[in-house]
Design an enzyme around this catalytic site. Structure first.
Site, PDB file in Angstrom:
ATOM      1  N   THR A   1       0.834  -1.199   0.000  1.00 28.79           N
ATOM      2  CA  THR A   1       0.000   0.000   0.000  1.00 28.79           C
ATOM      3  C   THR A   1       0.872   1.253   0.000  1.00 28.79           C
ATOM      4  OG1 THR A   1      -1.770  -1.130   1.184  1.00 28.79           O
ATOM      5  CG2 THR A   1      -1.731   1.269   1.334  1.00 28.79           C
TER       6      THR A   1
ATOM      7  N   SER B   1       2.073   5.180  -2.207  1.00 33.95           N
ATOM      8  CA  SER B   1       2.328   5.792  -3.510  1.00 33.95           C
ATOM      9  C   SER B   1       3.331   4.992  -4.339  1.00 33.95           C
ATOM     10  CB  SER B   1       2.828   7.228  -3.323  1.00 33.95           C
ATOM     11  OG  SER B   1       4.003   7.261  -2.525  1.00 33.95           O
ATOM     12  N   THR B   2       4.351   4.427  -3.703  1.00 34.00           N
ATOM     13  CA  THR B   2       5.323   3.634  -4.455  1.00 34.00           C
ATOM     14  C   THR B   2       4.709   2.316  -4.901  1.00 34.00           C
ATOM     15  OG1 THR B   2       7.063   4.620  -3.087  1.00 34.00           O
ATOM     16  CG2 THR B   2       7.691   2.759  -4.463  1.00 34.00           C
TER      17      THR B   2
ATOM     18  N   GLY C   1       6.405  -0.792  -0.552  1.00 33.42           N
ATOM     19  CA  GLY C   1       7.324   0.292  -0.258  1.00 33.42           C
ATOM     20  C   GLY C   1       7.731   0.294   1.198  1.00 33.42           C
ATOM     21  N   ALA C   2       8.407   1.374   1.614  1.00 31.26           N
ATOM     22  CA  ALA C   2       8.825   1.525   3.003  1.00 31.26           C
ATOM     23  C   ALA C   2       8.957   3.003   3.326  1.00 31.26           C
ATOM     24  CB  ALA C   2      10.151   0.813   3.252  1.00 31.26           C
TER      25      ALA C   2
ATOM     26  N   LYS D   1       7.352   0.767   8.362  1.00 27.99           N
ATOM     27  CA  LYS D   1       6.226   0.904   7.446  1.00 27.99           C
ATOM     28  C   LYS D   1       5.010   1.321   8.240  1.00 27.99           C
ATOM     29  CE  LYS D   1       5.533  -2.358   4.513  1.00 27.99           C
ATOM     30  NZ  LYS D   1       5.208  -1.275   3.543  1.00 27.99           N
TER      31      LYS D   1
ATOM     32  N   GLY E   1       3.070   4.312   7.256  1.00 32.22           N
ATOM     33  CA  GLY E   1       2.664   5.694   7.037  1.00 32.22           C
ATOM     34  C   GLY E   1       1.271   5.802   6.443  1.00 32.22           C
TER      35      GLY E   1
ATOM     36  N   GLU F   1      -0.215  -5.430   5.871  1.00 34.53           N
ATOM     37  CA  GLU F   1       1.052  -5.552   5.148  1.00 34.53           C
ATOM     38  C   GLU F   1       1.933  -6.614   5.789  1.00 34.53           C
ATOM     39  OE1 GLU F   1       1.443  -0.938   3.489  1.00 34.53           O
ATOM     40  OE2 GLU F   1       2.411  -1.528   5.363  1.00 34.53           O
TER      41      GLU F   1
ATOM     42  N   LYS G   1      14.681   7.086   1.630  1.00 31.02           N
ATOM     43  CA  LYS G   1      14.223   6.172   2.685  1.00 31.02           C
ATOM     44  C   LYS G   1      15.365   5.367   3.311  1.00 31.02           C
ATOM     45  CE  LYS G   1       9.904   7.229   1.694  1.00 31.02           C
ATOM     46  NZ  LYS G   1      10.012   7.960   0.437  1.00 31.02           N
TER      47      LYS G   1
END
Length: 227
Positions: free
Chosen positions: A32, A34-35, A86-87, A98, A100, A107, A125
């Site tokens: 989950t 944006s990346t 992502g992270a 993770k 955010g 996840e 990151k």
């Protein structure tokens, strides 16, 4: 390259990396944020090569479906060939922070079910010690104040994330100013606090591979590499 361009680059790099691992029966775990969204958009081009996906959030499920990618409940599949996400932070051991986007519990569950965990992130990151990014902790609502007091005892400054309810119906405490030199130990300590569902440290189950977007291109990092 802008940060958005780096995210798009690692999203495509993740598709290129997992493509040889896919079979028509394969199910892919998808994270989950944006990346992860950039990965989903690139994944759509090869949706004919695998069976479908398990999503770590309702938002991810909707984005996958919008691309015509079948979405399965995790309980209906035997396992996942790979999980891509992502992270918010990563250290050299590929331990992550993770959460955010408040999807940390799902996840973490999906990551636990995957044969391989591929993390995708831009170079902002990458940190030497985790903790500059506030550590998210998912909490049963009635335990919020108690858990906050216990987190203070660990040296952190918890802040209630106002107006946020997770897909599981819980709340988030963001722990500021918590230095995390020993992520596995801190992850365990926080998870043992009564009322905590889980926290955003992915250390006991860290990433296996990092695809890191940099100004020099996407770098592949694994625990076997010399960092």
């Amino acid at each position: 390259m802008t940060q958005d361009e780096l995210k798009q680059a690692v999203g495509q790099a993740a598709v290129d990396y997992i493509k040889p691992k896919l079979e028509l029966s394969s199910v892919v775990g998808v994270g989950t944020g944006s990346t992860a969204n950039c990965f989903i958009d690139s994944l759509a081009a090869i949706k004919h090569l695998f069976d479908g996906a398990v999503a770590s959030s309702d938002a991810t499920a909707e984005r996958l479906k919008s691309h015509g990618i079948p979405v399965y409940d995790l309980n209906s599949v035997d396992g996942l060939v790979v999980y891509v996400d992502g992270a918010d932070e990563s250290d050299k051991n590929l331990c992550l922070i993770k959460g955010g986007g408040a999807a940390l519990t799902r996840e973490k569950i999906v990551a636990a079910c995957a044969d391989e965990f591929v993390c995708i992130a831009d170079e902002s990151k990458w940190v030497s010690v985790l903790g500059e990014f506030p550590l998210p902790v998912e909490v049963i609502p009635m335990a919020r104040s108690y858990v906050a007091r216990e987190l203070v005892k660990l040296g952190g400054n918890p802040e209630y994330r106002q107006g946020v309810v997770t897909d599981n119906g819980n709340v988030i405490l963001d722990v500021h100013r918590l230095s995390i030199p020993n992520p596995v130990e801190i992850e365990k300590k926080i998870n043992q606090i009564v009322g905590v569902v889980t926290n955003g440290l992915f250390a006991a189950r860290s990433a296996d591979v990092m695809l890191l977007g940099t100004s020099e291109g996407v770098k592949k990092i694994s625990l076997s590499d010399e960092l």
